[in-house]
Design a protein around this motif. Sequence first.
Motif, PDB file in Angstrom:
ATOM      1  N   TYR A 224       0.522  -1.409  -0.131  1.00  0.00           N
ATOM      2  CA  TYR A 224      -0.323   0.070   0.046  1.00  0.00           C
ATOM      3  C   TYR A 224       0.782   1.642   0.099  1.00  0.00           C
ATOM      4  O   TYR A 224       1.939   1.323   0.862  1.00  0.00           O
ATOM      5  CB  TYR A 224      -0.938  -0.052   1.207  1.00  0.00           C
ATOM      6  N   TRP A 225       0.199   2.837  -0.362  1.00  0.00           N
ATOM      7  CA  TRP A 225       1.143   3.733  -0.680  1.00  0.00           C
ATOM      8  C   TRP A 225      -0.033   4.642  -0.343  1.00  0.00           C
ATOM      9  O   TRP A 225      -0.770   4.774  -0.456  1.00  0.00           O
ATOM     10  CB  TRP A 225       1.489   3.967  -1.820  1.00  0.00           C
ATOM     11  N   ARG A 226       0.515   5.263   0.855  1.00  0.00           N
ATOM     12  CA  ARG A 226       0.191   7.166   0.801  1.00  0.00           C
ATOM     13  C   ARG A 226       0.852   8.559   1.049  1.00  0.00           C
ATOM     14  O   ARG A 226       2.463   7.537   0.927  1.00  0.00           O
ATOM     15  CB  ARG A 226      -0.127   6.020   2.189  1.00  0.00           C
ATOM     16  N   THR A 227       0.194   8.960   0.761  1.00  0.00           N
ATOM     17  CA  THR A 227       1.204  10.293   1.367  1.00  0.00           C
ATOM     18  C   THR A 227       0.301  11.606   2.509  1.00  0.00           C
ATOM     19  O   THR A 227      -0.206  10.672   2.124  1.00  0.00           O
ATOM     20  CB  THR A 227       1.221  11.079  -0.120  1.00  0.00           C
ATOM     21  N   ARG A 228       1.744  12.312   3.061  1.00  0.00           N
ATOM     22  CA  ARG A 228       0.365  13.094   3.790  1.00  0.00           C
ATOM     23  C   ARG A 228       1.950  14.078   3.818  1.00  0.00           C
ATOM     24  O   ARG A 228       2.582  14.262   3.581  1.00  0.00           O
ATOM     25  CB  ARG A 228       1.220  12.023   5.430  1.00  0.00           C
ATOM     26  N   LEU A 229       0.552  15.553   4.135  1.00  0.00           N
ATOM     27  CA  LEU A 229       1.117  16.486   4.588  1.00  0.00           C
ATOM     28  C   LEU A 229       2.609  16.271   5.479  1.00  0.00           C
ATOM     29  O   LEU A 229       2.395  16.411   6.748  1.00  0.00           O
ATOM     30  CB  LEU A 229       0.970  17.460   4.344  1.00  0.00           C
ATOM     31  N   VAL A 230       3.659  17.478   5.151  1.00  0.00           N
ATOM     32  CA  VAL A 230       4.842  17.281   6.284  1.00  0.00           C
ATOM     33  C   VAL A 230       4.280  18.464   7.523  1.00  0.00           C
ATOM     34  O   VAL A 230       4.255  18.481   8.995  1.00  0.00           O
ATOM     35  CB  VAL A 230       5.864  17.668   5.982  1.00  0.00           C
ATOM     36  N   ALA A 231       3.783  19.405   6.864  1.00  0.00           N
ATOM     37  CA  ALA A 231       3.253  20.374   7.870  1.00  0.00           C
ATOM     38  C   ALA A 231       2.138  20.046   8.662  1.00  0.00           C
ATOM     39  O   ALA A 231       2.057  20.619   9.928  1.00  0.00           O
ATOM     40  CB  ALA A 231       3.342  21.637   7.540  1.00  0.00           C
ATOM     41  N   PHE A 232       1.572  19.469   8.125  1.00  0.00           N
ATOM     42  CA  PHE A 232       0.011  19.341   8.612  1.00  0.00           C
ATOM     43  C   PHE A 232      -0.218  17.585   8.874  1.00  0.00           C
ATOM     44  O   PHE A 232      -1.012  16.983   8.026  1.00  0.00           O
ATOM     45  CB  PHE A 232      -0.856  20.028   7.860  1.00  0.00           C
ATOM     46  N   PRO A 233       0.507  16.605   9.712  1.00  0.00           N
ATOM     47  CA  PRO A 233       0.883  15.172   9.729  1.00  0.00           C
ATOM     48  C   PRO A 233      -0.207  14.624   9.339  1.00  0.00           C
ATOM     49  O   PRO A 233      -0.937  13.635   9.357  1.00  0.00           O
ATOM     50  CB  PRO A 233       1.444  15.377  10.814  1.00  0.00           C
ATOM     51  N   SER A 234      -2.108  15.710   9.743  1.00  0.00           N
ATOM     52  CA  SER A 234      -3.616  15.128  10.279  1.00  0.00           C
ATOM     53  C   SER A 234      -4.043  14.825   8.707  1.00  0.00           C
ATOM     54  O   SER A 234      -4.388  14.086   8.279  1.00  0.00           O
ATOM     55  CB  SER A 234      -4.227  15.646  10.696  1.00  0.00           C
ATOM     56  N   VAL A 235      -3.377  15.754   7.810  1.00  0.00           N
ATOM     57  CA  VAL A 235      -3.733  15.697   6.206  1.00  0.00           C
ATOM     58  C   VAL A 235      -3.102  14.230   5.320  1.00  0.00           C
ATOM     59  O   VAL A 235      -1.960  14.346   5.165  1.00  0.00           O
ATOM     60  CB  VAL A 235      -3.706  17.302   6.242  1.00  0.00           C
ATOM     61  N   LEU A 236      -4.038  12.882   5.053  1.00  0.00           N
ATOM     62  CA  LEU A 236      -3.455  11.718   4.674  1.00  0.00           C
ATOM     63  C   LEU A 236      -4.557  11.213   3.259  1.00  0.00           C
ATOM     64  O   LEU A 236      -5.377  12.398   3.354  1.00  0.00           O
ATOM     65  CB  LEU A 236      -3.313  10.842   5.534  1.00  0.00           C
TER      66      LEU A 236
END
Length: 245
Positions: A224-236
Amino acid sequence: MSRSLRAFGVALALCVGFVVIPAGATRAADEGVKHFHVADAAVPADGESEVTFWGSLVTAWGDPTTGTKPVDEFDIVIAVPGKGTRLAEVEWERVPGAPIEGLPPATVPFTGKFTVKSSDPGGTWEIRALVSRQDSDAKPVVFRYSFPVVGRTLTLTASPAEVAKGGRITLTGTAKYGTKPLAKTKIAVYFKKKRASSWKLVAYVRSTTTGRYAKAFVPAYDGYWRTRLVAFPSVLSPFRFVDVT
């Protein structure tokens, strides 16, 4: 309609302090939350903001022929994507009277509010009304209502979704705040092997001026692959599965 909801009015009576009529009032087919609304919601640039909601609950009292018992807990919680749930504040308006046999059930207006934090993600949130019945081990009855929250979001596509070993895949997506692109934003890329329990950070990428991002990989395993905003970790982003054949 659940029997728990038919007994819902008893709990409301206990909350607002008026006298409940004896069981035996007319059961109603139109019980439930009516005219439910959530005010426009957006993630603030910093700090916190409050969002209000309102509606009315249509409820009948218990019916002795069904053995209905009054509920002893009623909560409204807000489900935030990637961050679990938080309790909302609810206020009930006093009901001028209780339904009696042969008349429509009571309509109980309510208002409430919940908090949106600057670290929260945007997207589709959910309000959940949970009703628990006394003397019952059954799980609470849950009523769900989805609503949009303007904020930061990440999309993700993995292409192709099936690749031969040694082949290349490309992850692409868009970072936005509402409809506006998040330009030059740092994004972390994570991978989790099939049947593994944890995610592994594998790369970073930055969005373009249009908010788009892309990164190529040669996967060695199904996963599985997923990305995340580094400055806002809850944004996936949503996760995407790639099958390595």
